[in-house]
Design a protein around this motif. Structure first.
Motif, PDB file in Angstrom:
ATOM      1  N   VAL A  36       0.851  -1.192   0.000  1.00  0.00           N
ATOM      2  CA  VAL A  36       0.000   0.000   0.000  1.00  0.00           C
ATOM      3  C   VAL A  36       0.890   1.246   0.000  1.00  0.00           C
ATOM      4  CG1 VAL A  36      -1.829   1.275   1.188  1.00  0.00           C
ATOM      5  CG2 VAL A  36      -1.762  -1.236   1.320  1.00  0.00           C
ATOM      6  N   ILE A  37       0.652   2.131  -0.965  1.00  0.00           N
ATOM      7  CA  ILE A  37       1.338   3.427  -0.970  1.00  0.00           C
ATOM      8  C   ILE A  37       0.545   4.323  -0.019  1.00  0.00           C
ATOM      9  CG2 ILE A  37       2.095   5.391  -2.352  1.00  0.00           C
ATOM     10  CD1 ILE A  37       2.078   3.525  -4.791  1.00  0.00           C
ATOM     11  N   ARG A  38       1.060   4.497   1.172  1.00  0.00           N
ATOM     12  CA  ARG A  38       0.316   5.184   2.225  1.00  0.00           C
ATOM     13  C   ARG A  38       0.592   6.680   2.202  1.00  0.00           C
ATOM     14  NH1 ARG A  38      -2.121   1.371   5.022  1.00  0.00           N
ATOM     15  NH2 ARG A  38      -1.193  -0.738   5.124  1.00  0.00           N
ATOM     16  N   LEU A  39      -0.468   7.433   2.303  1.00  0.00           N
ATOM     17  CA  LEU A  39      -0.359   8.884   2.330  1.00  0.00           C
ATOM     18  C   LEU A  39       0.537   9.334   3.487  1.00  0.00           C
ATOM     19  CD1 LEU A  39      -1.270  11.617   1.186  1.00  0.00           C
ATOM     20  CD2 LEU A  39      -3.289  11.479   2.663  1.00  0.00           C
ATOM     21  N   ALA A  40       0.454   8.632   4.607  1.00  0.00           N
ATOM     22  CA  ALA A  40       1.249   9.006   5.782  1.00  0.00           C
ATOM     23  C   ALA A  40       2.745   8.934   5.489  1.00  0.00           C
ATOM     24  CB  ALA A  40       0.900   8.101   6.961  1.00  0.00           C
ATOM     25  N   ASN A  41       3.143   8.010   4.607  1.00  0.00           N
ATOM     26  CA  ASN A  41       4.548   7.847   4.261  1.00  0.00           C
ATOM     27  C   ASN A  41       4.934   8.588   2.984  1.00  0.00           C
ATOM     28  OD1 ASN A  41       4.833   6.096   6.463  1.00  0.00           O
ATOM     29  ND2 ASN A  41       4.248   4.324   5.234  1.00  0.00           N
ATOM     30  N   ASN A  42       3.948   9.095   2.281  1.00  0.00           N
ATOM     31  CA  ASN A  42       4.168   9.798   1.022  1.00  0.00           C
ATOM     32  C   ASN A  42       3.395  11.110   1.030  1.00  0.00           C
ATOM     33  OD1 ASN A  42       5.489   7.680  -1.150  1.00  0.00           O
ATOM     34  ND2 ASN A  42       4.205   6.632   0.353  1.00  0.00           N
ATOM     35  N   PRO A  43       3.779  12.059   1.880  1.00  0.00           N
ATOM     36  CA  PRO A  43       3.025  13.313   1.970  1.00  0.00           C
ATOM     37  C   PRO A  43       2.988  14.087   0.658  1.00  0.00           C
ATOM     38  CG  PRO A  43       5.161  13.483   3.105  1.00  0.00           C
ATOM     39  CD  PRO A  43       4.948  12.037   2.782  1.00  0.00           C
TER      40      PRO A  43
END
Length: 412
Positions: free
Chosen positions: A113-120
């Motif tokens: 999962v490309i997580r928003l939390a890790n990819n602001p």
């Protein structure tokens, strides 16, 4: 040819071009030449008649000037190989059209999962078309996004002869991901005065500084003896190596540093009771810091070895690359013109230091001052890699504007 930058990216990423650090050949994998041959064919079709692939897999091509005044020759460079960190075989690119926000779950592996939390950075991508993998491979936007952008920009310059420009050189290299990208580049044949790598990340970021980098190999010769009669005699090389690693300063590791902080990083350990080998990479933004870290590592090694009087070691330092800012500061127009181009495409330029290196690091010290331009890619070397179509298009615009700036700023 009227291919878009997205068309090109999707065509290039499905070609497996992973490099191999265990190979001494260049290119380290023959499959890199598969992409190289395709790029030569496309460059020839665009109209760059001298496009060719050399024996090392590097691609060279020239877009001739369309003005009379002597504009400096500039080169745009990207690398064809992808990182050995994660498989690049059987890439299945996916497109999330009109991204609406939130996490992106990848279709081939629901655990990825490309997580928003890790990819602001995704917060700036609402409405964009996001290219990902299916989660089972890396994407290869590093650096095939850069290749696609250079190819598309050259195509645009050929299709629009009303844009005045000097001579533009194209260079696609092999084996950048394993530190050999510039090894076999023939700068005399290339014939450029200044260069730009397309190998960055977030749009607007101009990377004009890299780590300085060395590799260190420590070879340990221990004292091997049957364990049944080893008391007071055995000096186990594996344990010596482990003790060296255990004494490394925790505050000087990749996982505990950021910004302009350097590190000492063990990358490999192998051995037996009789002999062991440790490999390290040492990184710092200036040569003084690099030398201090190497001295510290050798002091740790000496201190450990005092407890093993029958054993010996060798400590070998190999220069890898140096901070390209040392060279770029001598040619300020190279970055100044790039800043102007970034502004012209509507972005706020941000000068950024790379906690790593690029082909530009080596090329700068070989005589081709060479900062790094953004490609729009993110989360490189992983199955979570992604890139925005709109950001790639912005990179293409930047290349075209940069060519125009060089022509405008050159007086006859």
């Amino acid at each position: 040819m009227t291919d878009t930058v997205l068309d090109r990216l999707l065509r290039y990423v499905v070609i497996d071009t992973q490099s191999d650090p265990t190979s001494s050949a260049q290119p380290s994998t023959e499959k890199q030449k598969t992409l190289g041959r395709l790029l030569v064919d496309e460059l020839l079709a665009i109209g760059l008649g001298d496009a060719h692939l050399d024996e090392h897999g590097n691609v060279y091509a020239t877009l001739p000037a369309n003005v009379e005044k002597p504009v400096p020759v500039i080169c745009f460079c990207s690398h064809m190989d992808t990182a050995p960190d994660f498989t690049g075989t059987n890439v299945k690119p996916q497109i999330v059209r009109n991204y609406a926000g939130g996490d992106i779950r990848l279709t081939g592996d629901p655990n990825q999962v490309i997580r928003l939390a890790n990819n602001p950075e995704l917060n700036d991508q609402i409405g964009h078309d996001i290219v990902t993998t299916d989660g089972t491979t890396l994407l290869g936007a590093d650096d095939k996004a850069g290749i696609a952008e250079i190819m598309t920009a050259v195509q645009a310059l050929v299709a629009n002869p009303g844009i005045p420009h000097g001579t533009v050189k194209v260079l696609f290299t092999t084996d950048e991901e394993i530190g050999r990208g510039a090894d076999k580049v023939d700068l005399k044949k290339l014939g450029a005065d200044f260069g730009y790598t397309l190998d960055g990340s977030t749009v607007g970021e101009i990377e004009d500084e890299t780590f300085s980098a060395d590799g260190v190999d420590i070879a340990i010769s221990g004292v091997a003896i049957h364990p049944g009669t080893a008391k007071g005699k055995m000096e186990n090389a594996i344990k010596i190596a482990a003790e060296i690693v255990a004494r490394l300063p925790k505050e000087q590791a990749p996982e505990t540093t950021e910004g302009r902080q350097g590190f000492i990083h063990p990358t490999d350990i192998a051995g037996s009771m009789e002999g062991a080998k440790l490999s390290f990479i040492i990184r710092d933004f200036d040569d003084k810091g690099l030398a201090e870290k190497e001295a510290l590592l050798e002091q740790i090694t000496r201190d450990v070895m005092t407890s093993f009087p029958g054993s010996s070691y060798t400590f070998t330092v190999k220069e890898q690359y140096r901070n390209m800012k040392v060279v770029l500061d001598q040619h300020p127009q190279v970055v100044d013109y790039l800043i102007e181009a970034v502004k012209r495409v509507g972005l706020d330029p941000v000068r950024h230091s790379i906690r790593g290196g690029t082909d530009g690091s080596r090329l700068s010290f070989m005589g081709l001052p060479c900062p790094n331009i953004y490609t729009g890619g993110h989360a490189y070397h992983s199955p979570l890699e992604w890139v925005s179509r709109q950001d790639m298009e912005k990179s293409v615009e930047t290349i075209v504007e940069l060519v125009k700036v060089w022509e405008e700023r050159t007086t006859a």
